[in-house]
Design a protein around this motif. Structure first.
Motif, mmCIF file in Angstrom:
data_model
loop_
_atom_site.group_PDB
_atom_site.id
_atom_site.type_symbol
_atom_site.label_atom_id
_atom_site.label_comp_id
_atom_site.label_asym_id
_atom_site.label_seq_id
_atom_site.Cartn_x
_atom_site.Cartn_y
_atom_site.Cartn_z
ATOM 1 N N GLY A 265 0.672 -1.143 0.108
ATOM 2 C CA GLY A 265 0.127 -0.122 -0.256
ATOM 3 C C GLY A 265 0.813 1.265 -0.046
ATOM 4 N N ALA A 266 1.976 1.254 0.941
ATOM 5 C CA ALA A 266 2.855 2.478 0.948
ATOM 6 C C ALA A 266 3.578 2.630 -0.276
ATOM 7 C CB ALA A 266 3.656 2.443 2.304
ATOM 8 N N ALA A 267 4.117 1.616 -0.928
ATOM 9 C CA ALA A 267 5.003 1.436 -2.077
ATOM 10 C C ALA A 267 4.329 1.965 -3.319
ATOM 11 C CB ALA A 267 6.036 0.477 -1.986
ATOM 12 N N ILE A 268 3.050 1.153 -3.600
ATOM 13 C CA ILE A 268 2.706 1.210 -4.934
ATOM 14 C C ILE A 268 1.406 2.158 -5.084
ATOM 15 C CG2 ILE A 268 1.515 -0.311 -6.814
ATOM 16 C CD1 ILE A 268 4.485 -0.939 -6.248
ATOM 17 N N GLY A 269 0.567 2.102 -3.873
ATOM 18 C CA GLY A 269 -0.569 2.910 -4.015
ATOM 19 C C GLY A 269 -0.350 4.326 -4.555
ATOM 20 N N PRO A 270 0.383 5.213 -4.031
ATOM 21 C CA PRO A 270 0.734 6.751 -4.461
ATOM 22 C C PRO A 270 0.877 6.901 -5.911
ATOM 23 C CG PRO A 270 1.595 6.437 -2.165
ATOM 24 C CD PRO A 270 1.119 4.988 -2.837
ATOM 25 N N THR A 271 1.774 5.950 -6.462
ATOM 26 C CA THR A 271 2.288 5.879 -7.808
ATOM 27 C C THR A 271 1.121 5.703 -8.532
ATOM 28 O OG1 THR A 271 4.506 5.463 -7.696
ATOM 29 C CG2 THR A 271 3.573 4.783 -9.574
ATOM 30 N N LEU A 272 0.359 4.762 -8.411
ATOM 31 C CA LEU A 272 -0.898 4.229 -9.225
ATOM 32 C C LEU A 272 -1.889 5.418 -9.263
ATOM 33 C CD1 LEU A 272 -2.360 2.062 -10.789
ATOM 34 C CD2 LEU A 272 -3.534 1.336 -8.633
ATOM 35 N N ILE A 273 -2.233 5.795 -8.101
ATOM 36 C CA ILE A 273 -3.279 6.900 -8.171
ATOM 37 C C ILE A 273 -2.549 8.013 -8.939
ATOM 38 C CG2 ILE A 273 -4.614 8.836 -6.559
ATOM 39 C CD1 ILE A 273 -4.353 6.576 -4.473
ATOM 40 N N ALA A 274 -1.411 8.788 -8.412
ATOM 41 C CA ALA A 274 -0.858 9.716 -9.456
ATOM 42 C C ALA A 274 -0.649 9.372 -10.862
ATOM 43 C CB ALA A 274 0.622 9.871 -9.035
ATOM 44 N N ALA A 275 -0.483 8.204 -11.291
ATOM 45 C CA ALA A 275 -0.418 7.750 -12.742
ATOM 46 C C ALA A 275 -1.541 7.906 -13.484
ATOM 47 C CB ALA A 275 0.298 6.395 -12.910
ATOM 48 N N LEU A 276 -2.798 7.882 -12.836
ATOM 49 C CA LEU A 276 -4.042 7.675 -13.205
ATOM 50 C C LEU A 276 -4.621 9.264 -13.350
ATOM 51 C CD1 LEU A 276 -5.762 4.360 -11.928
ATOM 52 C CD2 LEU A 276 -4.596 4.988 -14.147
ATOM 53 N N TRP A 277 -4.101 10.165 -12.342
ATOM 54 C CA TRP A 277 -4.977 11.192 -12.108
ATOM 55 C C TRP A 277 -3.874 12.521 -12.242
ATOM 56 C CZ3 TRP A 277 -9.907 11.908 -12.324
ATOM 57 C CH2 TRP A 277 -10.756 10.941 -12.156
ATOM 58 N N TRP A 278 -2.620 12.449 -12.188
ATOM 59 C CA TRP A 278 -1.714 13.584 -12.104
ATOM 60 C C TRP A 278 -0.994 13.600 -13.305
ATOM 61 C CZ3 TRP A 278 3.009 14.764 -8.374
ATOM 62 C CH2 TRP A 278 3.156 15.883 -8.434
ATOM 63 N N LYS A 279 -0.955 14.725 -13.983
ATOM 64 C CA LYS A 279 0.008 14.691 -15.447
ATOM 65 C C LYS A 279 1.268 15.079 -15.082
ATOM 66 C CE LYS A 279 -4.376 16.721 -17.553
ATOM 67 N NZ LYS A 279 -4.622 17.878 -18.388
ATOM 68 N N ARG A 280 1.517 15.523 -13.598
ATOM 69 C CA ARG A 280 2.993 16.225 -13.457
ATOM 70 C C ARG A 280 3.828 14.912 -12.804
ATOM 71 N NH1 ARG A 280 7.139 17.640 -12.976
ATOM 72 N NH2 ARG A 280 8.028 19.950 -12.978
ATOM 73 N N VAL A 281 3.312 13.653 -12.541
ATOM 74 C CA VAL A 281 4.022 12.618 -11.737
ATOM 75 C C VAL A 281 5.200 12.162 -12.864
ATOM 76 C CG1 VAL A 281 2.666 11.046 -12.625
ATOM 77 C CG2 VAL A 281 3.889 10.456 -10.740
ATOM 78 N N THR A 282 6.357 12.075 -12.216
ATOM 79 C CA THR A 282 7.762 11.677 -12.813
ATOM 80 C C THR A 282 8.246 10.324 -12.707
ATOM 81 O OG1 THR A 282 9.314 12.516 -11.390
ATOM 82 C CG2 THR A 282 8.110 14.085 -13.118
ATOM 83 N N ALA A 283 8.921 9.704 -13.278
ATOM 84 C CA ALA A 283 9.534 8.265 -13.059
ATOM 85 C C ALA A 283 10.564 8.416 -11.739
ATOM 86 C CB ALA A 283 10.328 7.839 -14.224
ATOM 87 N N LYS A 284 10.985 9.706 -11.484
ATOM 88 C CA LYS A 284 12.111 9.515 -10.452
ATOM 89 C C LYS A 284 11.160 9.920 -9.152
ATOM 90 C CE LYS A 284 15.985 11.389 -13.042
ATOM 91 N NZ LYS A 284 17.029 12.898 -13.170
ATOM 92 N N GLY A 285 10.229 10.581 -9.202
ATOM 93 C CA GLY A 285 9.278 10.533 -8.225
ATOM 94 C C GLY A 285 8.672 9.411 -7.573
ATOM 95 N N SER A 286 8.255 8.611 -8.573
ATOM 96 C CA SER A 286 7.613 7.425 -8.559
ATOM 97 C C SER A 286 8.824 6.415 -7.549
ATOM 98 C CB SER A 286 7.279 6.470 -9.798
ATOM 99 O OG SER A 286 6.991 5.306 -9.604
ATOM 100 N N VAL A 287 9.828 6.370 -8.226
ATOM 101 C CA VAL A 287 10.952 5.522 -7.710
ATOM 102 C C VAL A 287 11.365 5.759 -6.007
ATOM 103 C CG1 VAL A 287 13.583 4.953 -7.764
ATOM 104 C CG2 VAL A 287 12.129 4.855 -9.913
ATOM 105 N N ALA A 288 11.453 7.214 -6.057
ATOM 106 C CA ALA A 288 11.760 7.672 -4.667
ATOM 107 C C ALA A 288 10.580 7.128 -3.632
ATOM 108 C CB ALA A 288 12.180 8.968 -4.732
ATOM 109 N N SER A 289 9.364 7.505 -4.233
ATOM 110 C CA SER A 289 8.029 7.176 -3.281
ATOM 111 C C SER A 289 8.343 5.734 -2.933
ATOM 112 C CB SER A 289 6.943 7.703 -4.036
ATOM 113 O OG SER A 289 5.674 6.968 -3.489
ATOM 114 N N MET A 290 8.498 4.873 -4.048
ATOM 115 C CA MET A 290 8.401 3.412 -3.740
ATOM 116 C C MET A 290 9.285 2.830 -2.591
ATOM 117 S SD MET A 290 7.897 1.441 -7.317
ATOM 118 C CE MET A 290 6.513 2.082 -8.512
ATOM 119 N N ILE A 291 10.505 3.420 -2.742
ATOM 120 C CA ILE A 291 11.596 3.355 -1.675
ATOM 121 C C ILE A 291 11.234 3.913 -0.428
ATOM 122 C CG2 ILE A 291 14.090 3.616 -1.211
ATOM 123 C CD1 ILE A 291 14.658 3.570 -4.255
#
Length: 560
Positions: free
Chosen positions: A413-439
């Protein structure tokens, strides 16, 4: 046979369980005929209907947590157990309403059958970091999830019949691996539907029968020793302890968008327009099941006395054996065992897809054929299943819900959830932000679970009397702080790094009503694969087909 709490009814439990497992193998053999592509194996070729999808989505998540955990929680804390639905019911509803259609459409457009591949495509990550990190997270946490469910099944079998846990672990593990390996997502979805229906009926019938014997339980609970806490929605806690207790229950729902064995149900439904019906089925299932499971725990207090059971986990099986005839009790308890496996098979399938589709196909052999990928998926299912059985044996003495909630569910939930929500709804999300968030999310969840133990060992654990806020904060469910830190990391890193290009144009096309898009002058319909990718005659034109065609025309996310 050694005697367990089921006594002679244990014969019925074992017999019914054996018959049930044979049915599962039959489902696996039937579904094996449909395995033409890796998409068939991982998400059922996007052909599973709404009713089966709705049942499967709930059964894959609830598992032993619903059948044993919620009744045990109610037996120990009283009516506070109804808060188990505080986070889960609205979180699942929001997931169906805000994520299901978009995830189904996006993954169909880019022909992604796994979340890591979807993330890499959506975020235009050429480095492989997004796919690699997310695949590792899935393999670790989902693999542990599988082992935890097998431990639960083995433990319940021992409690009921007296057989050694290793028997339940090995037998249950082999069956799960067997039908998952044979039938993939088809077998998993249909077996979840079958056992979910039985569990739902059980949690309707048990409270009704108990009501005929005891009436409503709430007044009688007040007369039980410690009745004041049993009839308190905060279990007698006040101040910060009560607040953090409620937050911990609510935070469980934060794990929904990050658990791929739930999200894959959205990806595998046959038609986008069927999402609403599937959501209604899932919500009805969850609402009735959570209330029924909590009532079972409350009636167990009246039937056996508060604290008189050797283990609180025995509340549901003991009440079942007390209220139902042996053969019927055998069916219900066998379904409870199978419900644990319903989560294990889903999680095993997700872990398999992470290895085969995201690691092998994504990094090692990009030219692999569909036949090879299906074959390797079966090999990996066997290997991961064997590792999970071994893990289950080593962890058989560890509390099942520590493994599930504190590590598997919370970590995903903590690693994958924020990236999934952002990928579907936030145009500004980036790959580096996703990697840092998962870690950050995964690390925080694991460390926070051990925080109280570490602080206590160092002698700096805040005292409840001196600092109730800090004491409650340290003890709050780790997914709450882990999810918050993961979101903050995702947003902050994404804002200072370069976003993927062309997202604005894609969202413009994607967000338009289909009628508006298809009615534009000169809008043609290029050739494309029908929804689900199967050859049918005549070919059905679906909403996802239209979306793929128009997005293809826009020049964004070509099918290659």
């Amino acid at each position: 046979m050694p005697d367990g709490i089921a006594g002679q009814a244990g014969i019925w439990v074992l017999s019914t369980f054996g018959a049930y497992l044979l049915i599962l193998i039959g489902i696996g053999l039937w579904a094996s005929r449909m395995m033409d592509t890796v998409g068939d194996y991982v998400i059922g070729g996007r052909q599973i209907g709404p009713v089966v999808t709705g049942f499967s989505e709930r059964a894959s998540e609830m598992s032993g947590w619903l059948t044993l955990g919620v009744p045990a929680n109610a037996y120990g804390t009283g009516i506070m157990a109804f808060l188990n639905g505080l986070g889960m019911i609205p979180a699942d509803l929001l997931a169906w309403a805000g994520l299901a259609k978009r995830l189904r459409k996006y993954t169909e457009i880019v022909k992604s059958v796994t979340l890591p591949t979807f993330f890499a495509t959506r975020l235009q990550d050429d480095t492989g970091m997004v796919k690699g990190i997310s695949a590792v997270v899935l393999m670790l946490f989902e693999g542990g999830y599988v082992g935890a469910q097998i431990v639960a099944a083995g433990t319940l079998l021992q409690v009921l019949t007296g057989v050694e846990p290793v028997v339940g672990i090995v037998v249950g593990g082999f069956i799960v691996v067997g039908y998952t390996m044979l039938g993939g997502y088809f077998a998993v979805a249909w077996s979840d539907y079958f056992q979910g229906a039985i569990i739902l009926v059980a949690f309707i019938i048990l409270p009704i029968i108990a009501f005929t014997n005891y009436g409503l339980p709430f007044n009688d609970l007040a007369n039980v020793s410690g009745g004041a806490s049993l009839t308190s929605i905060t279990a007698g806690a006040t101040g910060w302890a009560a607040i953090f207790g409620i937050i911990s229950y609510a935070a469980i729902g934060l794990g929904v968008p990050g658990n791929p064995h739930i999200m894959v149900r959205f990806m595998g439904i046959d038609r986008v327009k069927n999402v609403r019906l599937a959501a209604m089925v899932a919500q009805l299932f969850m609402f009735v099941a959570y209330i029924g499971a909590a009532l079972v725990g409350l009636y167990a207090i009246l039937a056996f006395g508060q604290g008189d059971l050797a283990q609180a986990d025995n509340a549901m099986p003991r009440l079942t054996l007390d209220l139902l005839p042996g053969p019927i009790a055998g069916i219900v308890l066998a379904a409870a065992l199978a419900a644990m496996m319903s989560s294990a098979d889903s999680q095993l399938l997700v872990a398999t897809s992470a290895v085969v589709e995201d690691v092998y196909h994504g990094f090692m052999n990009t030219q692999a054929t569909e036949e090879q990928l299906v074959r390797y998926s079966r090999y990996v299912t066997i290997a991961l299943g064997g590792a999970s059985i071994a893990f289950a044996y080593l962890a058989k003495s560890t509390p099942i819900y520590t493994l599930v909630l504190d590590y598997a569910w919370g970590g995903l939930g903590a690693a994958i959830g924020p990236t999934l929500i952002a990928a579907l709804w936030w145009k500004r999300v980036t790959a580096k932000g996703s990697v840092a968030s998962m870690i950050v999310g995964a690390t925080t969840m694991v460390l926070w679970t051990q925080l109280g133990t570490v602080l206590d060992a160092l002698g700096i654990m805040p005292a409840q009397e001196a600092s109730p806020f800090l004491y409650g904060l340290v003890g709050v469910y780790g997914l709450f702080p882990a999810f918050i830190l993961s979101v903050l990391t995702l947003v902050s890193v994404s804002l200072v790094t370069k976003p993927p290009s062309g997202v604005e144009d894609h969202f413009d096309v994607f967000d338009k009503p289909l009628s508006a898009v298809t009615s534009q002058p000169g809008s043609g319909t290029p050739s494309y694969v029908t929804d689900g990718g199967r050859d049918v005659s005549p070919k059905a034109i679906t909403e996802a087909d239209n979306i793929r065609a128009h997005v293809g025309e826009s020049g964004y996310w070509n099918d290659e």
